[in-house]
Design a protein around this motif. Structure first.
Motif, PDB file in Angstrom:
ATOM      1  N   ALA A   1       2.057  -6.286   1.652  1.00  0.00           N
ATOM      2  CA  ALA A   1       1.092  -7.179   2.297  1.00  0.00           C
ATOM      3  C   ALA A   1       0.542  -6.552   3.572  1.00  0.00           C
ATOM      4  CB  ALA A   1       1.745  -8.518   2.609  1.00  0.00           C
ATOM      5  N   LEU A   2       1.413  -5.875   4.324  1.00  0.00           N
ATOM      6  CA  LEU A   2       0.963  -5.196   5.537  1.00  0.00           C
ATOM      7  C   LEU A   2      -0.053  -4.110   5.209  1.00  0.00           C
ATOM      8  CD1 LEU A   2       1.379  -4.692   8.648  1.00  0.00           C
ATOM      9  CD2 LEU A   2       3.043  -2.954   7.966  1.00  0.00           C
ATOM     10  N   THR A   3       0.227  -3.330   4.160  1.00  0.00           N
ATOM     11  CA  THR A   3      -0.675  -2.244   3.776  1.00  0.00           C
ATOM     12  C   THR A   3      -2.004  -2.785   3.270  1.00  0.00           C
ATOM     13  OG1 THR A   3       1.249  -0.904   3.165  1.00  0.00           O
ATOM     14  CG2 THR A   3      -0.894  -0.178   2.356  1.00  0.00           C
ATOM     15  N   ALA A   4      -1.957  -3.840   2.454  1.00  0.00           N
ATOM     16  CA  ALA A   4      -3.192  -4.446   1.959  1.00  0.00           C
ATOM     17  C   ALA A   4      -4.032  -4.972   3.113  1.00  0.00           C
ATOM     18  CB  ALA A   4      -2.865  -5.575   0.983  1.00  0.00           C
ATOM     19  N   ASN A   5      -3.382  -5.554   4.088  1.00  0.00           N
ATOM     20  CA  ASN A   5      -4.108  -6.045   5.257  1.00  0.00           C
ATOM     21  C   ASN A   5      -4.699  -4.904   6.069  1.00  0.00           C
ATOM     22  OD1 ASN A   5      -3.697  -6.817   8.474  1.00  0.00           O
ATOM     23  ND2 ASN A   5      -4.594  -8.460   7.252  1.00  0.00           N
TER      24      ASN A   5
END
Length: 407
Positions: free
Chosen positions: A347-351
């Motif tokens: 989720a951090l990377t997608a954000n």
């Protein structure tokens, strides 16, 4: 009413100290390079199109939004390709990078390296296939052709190089030379405001750096000689000066223009003026975004970071969706939730890929269509990469590694 006033003051203060002061340094640095090289850097960038995409990605990768903000006027003047804009916005780390770098530096290295690689690939794909704005216009024209009775007129032609297809509106208040007008009162007052603005920027940079080094603590709204008092006073004064320079001062100092790259500058003072006006322009949009977001949260009680954290296996999509929100506020909240162990690395990377930070505002103000298209182009790889990471390693595996987890 107390909450409404508190949000207004906090938005003025935080927008200037946490965003504008850092943007000012980056824009000024790029301007001084232009001044010292007499425009050679910009000329070299225009001549080496294949290097534009990674160059934009590297500027976007710098913590904060200043590096990415530099690229937007270059696209408006046709100096860089639309793929460069996409790569820059996709790689933009924003102010949330400071949170992750401070609390989970190992995870930051992995997340932003992946974001940079995905964004550069996307940027090259956009340029090579010819997915610039004029291509979108051509597709729209085929779906809904112009009618002879006053229907919408679109640019239906794709130029020889669709990568450099900027055909949007001219920058706001762009003039050939000189300010709009002179005044015995407002001209010297605007120059004074410009000088005071830079004093506030220097103080804001020091206070903002300390704030980040201390882990972003809660700072009360107060006035005094202590850190909280200086943080509040400098932030609010700097924000008000930014509003004055954007609304009034730029007509009496410099050339009265915003969101436009310059070939070079005539003096150091000219460079300082340009950086102040560009940063003030960004500040206004950042303040608007802060206020809209904070008042929305106040009225609705929603917390976008908490919603993303509760998404389970859909967390990467939630992280990418949060990234669609312009500005750094929601992204900082999401980064904080990750640092607390409430989000998987996917989720951090997608954000990180989807978010545009404050860099989207200059382009949004000048050419909203290009801004929307670029945002959509970055959302797609953000979802693909985020979901792939989640499927390959899952949201739990590796959470203990490096404190907050890397996978």
């Amino acid at each position: 009413m107390n909450d409404v006033l508190a949000i207004l003051l906090e938005s003025l203060r935080d927008g200037y100290v946490q965003v504008s002061a850092f943007v000012a340094v980056t824009v000024l640095a790029f301007g001084l390079i232009q001044y010292r090289t007499n425009g050679a850097v910009l000329a070299a960038l225009e001549e080496n199109e294949k290097l534009q995409v990674p160059f934009g990605g590297l500027l976007g990768l710098t913590p904060g939004c200043g590096g990415a903000i530099v690229v937007m006027p270059l696209y408006v003047r046709g100096s860089v390709s639309f793929g460069t804009v996409v790569a820059t916005l996709g790689a933009t780390a924003g102010d949330s990078a400071f949170v992750i770098l401070a609390l989970a530096p190992e995870a930051a290295v992995y997340a932003y390296a992946i974001a940079f690689a995905a964004s550069v690939v996307t940027g090259y794909l956009v340029d090579s296939v010819g997915l610039g704005v004029s291509r979108v216009d051509a597709a729209v024209a085929k779906l809904s052709p112009a009618t002879p009775d006053g229907g919408t007129v679109v640019d239906g032609g794709v130029r020889p190089n669709p990568a450099h297809d900027y055909a949007g509106p001219a920058p706001t208040h762009a003039h050939e030379t000189g300010p709009d007008r002179h005044s015995r009162v407002l001209t010297p007052l605007s120059h004074l405001a410009h000088v005071l603005w830079w004093l506030a920027a220097v103080a804001g940079l020091v206070l903002g750096t300390l704030y980040l080094l201390w882990g972003g603590p809660e700072v009360p709204i107060t006035a005094g000689a202590d850190f909280a008092g200086l943080f509040t006073v400098v932030g609010i004064v700097g924000a008000l000066l930014s509003l004055y320079l954007y609304l009034v001062g730029r007509h009496y100092v410099g050339e009265g223009e915003v969101a436009r790259a310059r070939d070079s500058f005539s003096s150091v003072y000219d460079t300082l003026t340009h950086a102040a006006m560009e940063t003030s322009f960004v500040t206004v949009w950042v303040l608007v975004a802060f206020l809209v977001y904070e008042y929305f949260v106040l009225v609705s009680g929603a917390n976008v970071a908490t919603l993303a954290a509760a998404a389970g296996v859909l967390a990467p999509i939630g992280g990418a969706a949060v990234g669609l929100i312009p500005g750094c506020g929601p992204q900082i909240l999401l980064a904080s939730v990750y640092a607390d162990g409430g989000l998987p690395f996917s989720a951090l990377t997608a954000n990180a890929i989807a978010q545009d930070g404050d860099a989207l505002f200059p382009l949004l103000a000048v050419d909203a269509k290009a801004a929307v298209v670029a945002t959509i182009y970055n959302f797609l790889p953000a979802v693909v990469v985020g979901v792939a990471l989640n499927l390959l390693w899952g949201p739990v595996f590796g959470m203990a590694e490096f404190g907050f987890g890397v996978l």
